[in-house]
Structures are given as C-alpha cells and as structure tokens.
Design a protein around this motif. Structure first.
Motif, PDB file in Angstrom:
ATOM      1  N   THR A 377      48.553   6.227  41.076  1.00 48.06           N
ATOM      2  CA  THR A 377      48.285   4.867  40.572  1.00 48.06           C
ATOM      3  C   THR A 377      46.788   4.631  40.415  1.00 48.06           C
ATOM      4  O   THR A 377      46.329   4.062  39.410  1.00 48.06           O
ATOM      5  CB  THR A 377      48.883   3.820  41.529  1.00 48.06           C
ATOM      6  OG1 THR A 377      50.282   4.039  41.650  1.00 48.06           O
ATOM      7  CG2 THR A 377      48.627   2.413  41.019  1.00 48.06           C
ATOM      8  N   GLU A 378      46.017   5.062  41.407  1.00 45.77           N
ATOM      9  CA  GLU A 378      44.566   4.846  41.380  1.00 45.77           C
ATOM     10  C   GLU A 378      43.919   5.575  40.207  1.00 45.77           C
ATOM     11  O   GLU A 378      43.076   5.013  39.495  1.00 45.77           O
ATOM     12  CB  GLU A 378      43.962   5.322  42.707  1.00 45.77           C
ATOM     13  CG  GLU A 378      42.513   4.933  42.910  1.00 45.77           C
ATOM     14  CD  GLU A 378      42.330   3.472  43.230  1.00 45.77           C
ATOM     15  OE1 GLU A 378      41.170   3.052  43.425  1.00 45.77           O
ATOM     16  OE2 GLU A 378      43.330   2.719  43.289  1.00 45.77           O
ATOM     17  N   ASN A 381      44.618   3.842  36.999  1.00 46.82           N
ATOM     18  CA  ASN A 381      43.755   2.664  36.843  1.00 46.82           C
ATOM     19  C   ASN A 381      42.368   3.057  36.347  1.00 46.82           C
ATOM     20  O   ASN A 381      41.776   2.375  35.494  1.00 46.82           O
ATOM     21  CB  ASN A 381      43.642   1.918  38.174  1.00 46.82           C
ATOM     22  CG  ASN A 381      44.930   1.221  38.564  1.00 46.82           C
ATOM     23  OD1 ASN A 381      45.766   0.912  37.701  1.00 46.82           O
ATOM     24  ND2 ASN A 381      45.116   0.966  39.848  1.00 46.82           N
TER      25      ASN A 381
END
Length: 466
Positions: A377-378, A381
């Motif tokens: 997820t990071e 992003n």
C-alpha cells in the motif's frame, strides 16, 4: 554452469558489501536527520563581497629536456589508455591527455568511481578534456569499502604519479568523484594543500574547517538523487563559512552527470584559476560565458522557472563577483526577492524537504516492523505521488523511493551476511516492490537462494539479474 554462477555471486557479494558499507553510513546518520532542517535554501542568498580578478602571467619552462630528465612517461595525446603507477604497479588508472604542444603544462582532474571504474568518467568527459585542455586520470582500484589505509595509498599514489610522470600545472590539480568516490575526493581535497578544487557528484561530506580562499568546490546532484538533501547540507555549511561554491542541480537520479552537465566543472575550475592568477585570463571567453549565463537567467525568468534563474544568478555571483554591478542582473535579483510566486516556490520546497526528512527517518523502523501488505500500500501511494502533476511533489517522491531502494538493499545485504534468511527475504521483497526494474534486486535474490541452498531459485534469479 552452477559453479560459474556461484563464483560470480561471490564476487558480487564482495562488491555489494563495499557498497553497503557506504550505504550503512547513510542509515546510521538517520538519527541525525534533524540537522538537515537547518539547510539554508540558497535561493535567498546573495553575497555582497566582490572578489576582484587578479591576473598574473605564468611563465612556462621549456619541458622537453626536463621531462626526459625526470623520467616522464611518453605522452600519447588523444588516446584513452590504461596504465599502472611507476612507483607502485599495484595501482592502476585510465588516463586521457588532449592534443598538446611540447611545452604545455595542463590542469588535471583525478577521478574516483565507487566501483573502481575510473575509465567511465575519463571516457565520458574526454571530449571536454580536449576542448578545455585538461588531463583526465581515473582510478581503477578505489572503491567503496576499502580501509582508510588502502584508500590513502591509492589516492596519494595517483597524485604522485600525475606530478612525476605527466606535464601538469602544479597549481591546478583537482579531484572529482561520484557517490562514495565523491566523499573521498572531498575528504582529501579539503585537507590536501596541493589540491585546488573538487567536483563532487552525488555525494558529499561536511568540511571540518574552511578551505583555502582559492579552493574551488563544485556540487553536482540529480534532483531525484537520494543524496540530494545531504549535498545541500554541505553547501549550507560552506555558505556559513563564507566559502564560494558552484551548485549544479540537474534532472536525473544517482549517477555520473552527462558531459553536457559536467562541462560546468571545467568552466568553474577555469574561471577560478583565472581569478586567482593560476592561469592567464581569457577575457573574450569570460565575456562569452557571462553572456550565455545572463541569457539563461532571462529565459528562466520569462518562463517562470524562478528557482532555476536563482541558481544561475548565484553561479554568476560566485564566478564573477557581485551581480549588483550589472544593472540587468541586479534587476532580476530584485524581482526575485519581491516575487510572491518565487517565495511560494521556495516555501513549498522547504515544506517538502521537511516531510522528506521525516519520512526518511521512519523508513528503517518501518522496514523492520511493517508487513509486506502494508508496504504494498505504501509503495503504491508513493507511485501515485510520483505521477502527481505537481513537479516538486513528484521529484520529492522519486527521491524517497530511491532512498528506500538504497536502504532495503543495504539492510537485506546485512541479513544475508548474517545468514538471517527470514529477515533477508522480507527486505528483498520490499526492495523488489520499490525497485522492480533494478537488476541488482534479482542478483541479491540469487545470493539469498544460494544462502538457503536453493540452486533452482539461485539460477533463475541470476539469469534475470544478468
């Protein structure tokens, strides 16, 4: 086949360890990241002290008889050659000497590449050496991870070789390097009186004391380089010492600059030498360079690229003295200082830098403590931030991803050396998420599979990485 791959991986492990040694210094320094908040953003810095050009004649001795008497090596102009030092044949280098007259004494730049590939900058910049009349010499032994004694032996051997064997101008010996090689160049350049300038590319150190007033320091860094902020800290320190410098920020990553960008180094060294009487002044050429730079400022101002305009204005002031003496340029300075758009650009750069420093400080603990789903997820992003149409947001995000690639590489290497398979695998998977197109990821996986005795995984990873 397997034996050959294993042999290559063992060689790679040695090289990786040397690179990781340098990278680990960056990681250990993360506890001091708050110091970076003191960075001075140079767009507001305008020095008022003008240094007058001092022009003195340099009388060149006829060199033919002296070269023979001193045992100088034969000069093969216009060729890139690989040689060993006369006094220590274990020290190797690549050299380029431009076409020259028999009685010429030329400036020299000695290069340090972090992977003992001194032939790279010599071959990349040979055209510039021909144009600007420089000898180029690159170490093929110096690399990251050497002991202090080994490094000093190589550096001093090369300087001695240059002085004893080639027709150099003793007042114009310069060092240059990339990444860890830049740190070596700066460390010795700041502390050896016979060195008159350093061009540091993608790496830097903080000087312990103010260099000599005639010393020429050039900083070159890509705007997406993970060492960008550290190099700005070096410039802030030099500025606090009232030490002139030349800053070049180019569109790029952690890499040797292109020849077009590196040309600024030759110009900086030449102009500095002319200012302090180390070489005769070429007035027509000085006017030409000044005119080109002034036109660049005008173009950037008209395009609204105010930070680029300020960078060139600072360079003009560093090379030629107080820009207040030029009505056209002083007008640009006043316009920048009163321009709300420029002020907004600088403020945004400051805010993004503070955020970048904070995130860098969090990365190491997150690599250790967060699971792979969190990292997926990071990273996604960050990829969205890189795609942001706001250029400054995109650039800062690219630097963060590059920094994350570097620390996951270093931490995974440490785990492999410690035979910690579980931890190494997790870090390698993060490394792959962050930098999937980097062949180094898969060579590191090959080392991991070799460690756990998975010959199939090792072979497949090695093929992808090679």
């Amino acid at each position: 086949m397997l034996n050959r791959i294993i042999g290559e991986l063992l060689k790679l492990a040695n090289r990786v360890t040397s690179v990781a040694t340098d990278a680990s210094r960056v990681i250990r320094s993360s506890i001091h990241q708050k110091k970076l908040l003191a960075i001075v953003f140079f767009f507001y810095i305008w020095r008022s002290n003008q240094t007058k050009m001092k022009i003195s004649k340099i009388f060149i001795l006829v060199a033919g008889v002296l070269l023979a008497a001193c045992g100088n090596k034969s000069v093969n102009s216009g060729k890139i050659e690989t040689k060993s030092c006369a006094a220590d044949t274990s020290v190797h280098y690549t050299i380029y000497i431009p076409q020259m007259a028999d009685d010429e004494k030329l400036p020299i730049i000695i290069f340090f590449d972090p992977h003992c590939q001194g032939y790279l900058p010599v071959s990349n910049y040979a055209g510039l050496a021909e144009q600007y009349r420089y000898i180029l010499l690159g170490s093929n032994d110096l690399r990251n991870g050497l002991s202090a004694a080994q490094t000093e032996k190589i550096v001093r051997a090369l300087i001695s070789e240059a002085r004893a064997e080639y027709p150099i101008n003793e007042k114009r010996i310069y060092l240059s390097g990339f990444s860890g090689g830049a740190k070596i160049a700066a460390m010795y350049g700041f502390n050896m009186p016979e060195i008159h300038g350093v061009a540091a590319c993608g790496g830097s150190i903080i000087p312990n004391s103010k260099p000599d007033s005639t010393f020429c320091y050039v900083s070159l860094v890509g705007n997406c380089d993970f060492n960008y902020l550290d190099m700005q800290q070096t410039l802030a320190t030099l500025d606090n010492m009232n030490q002139p410098f030349t800053s070049v920020i180019f569109d790029g990553k952690h890499e040797w600059p292109s020849a077009k960008i590196y040309e600024t180094v030759f110009r900086a060294f030449d102009i500095n030498a002319m200012r302090f009487g180390q070489t005769p002044a070429n007035v027509d050429w000085l006017k030409q360079v000044y005119s080109e730079m002034s036109d660049s400022v005008a173009r950037y101002m008209s395009e609204g690229q105010f930070t680029k305009a300020s960078e060139i204005l600072m360079r003009i002031e560093s090379w030629y003295g107080n820009v207040a003496n030029d009505i056209r340029l002083s007008t640009y300075v006043n316009n920048l200082n009163e321009n709300p758009t420029f002020a907004s650009q600088v403020k945004k750069i400051q805010e993004l830098s503070i955020k970048e420093i904070r995130l860098r400080g969090q990365f190491i603990s997150s690599v250790e403590n967060r699971d792979l789903d969190w990292w997926k997820t990071e990273v996604e992003n960050f990829r969205r931030s890189i795609a942001n149409p706001d250029q400054q947001v995109s650039i800062a995000s690219k630097r963060l991803m590059a920094y994350l690639s570097m620390i996951t590489f270093s931490l995974a290497n440490t785990d492999i050396l410690n035979n910690n398979a579980e931890k190494a695998y997790k870090k390698l998977k993060i490394y792959e998420l962050v930098d999937p197109e980097n062949p180094g990821v898969y060579l590191m996986f090959a080392r991991y599979y070799l460690m756990i005795n998975d010959r199939t995984g090792m072979t497949e990873s090695y093929k992808i990485g090679r």
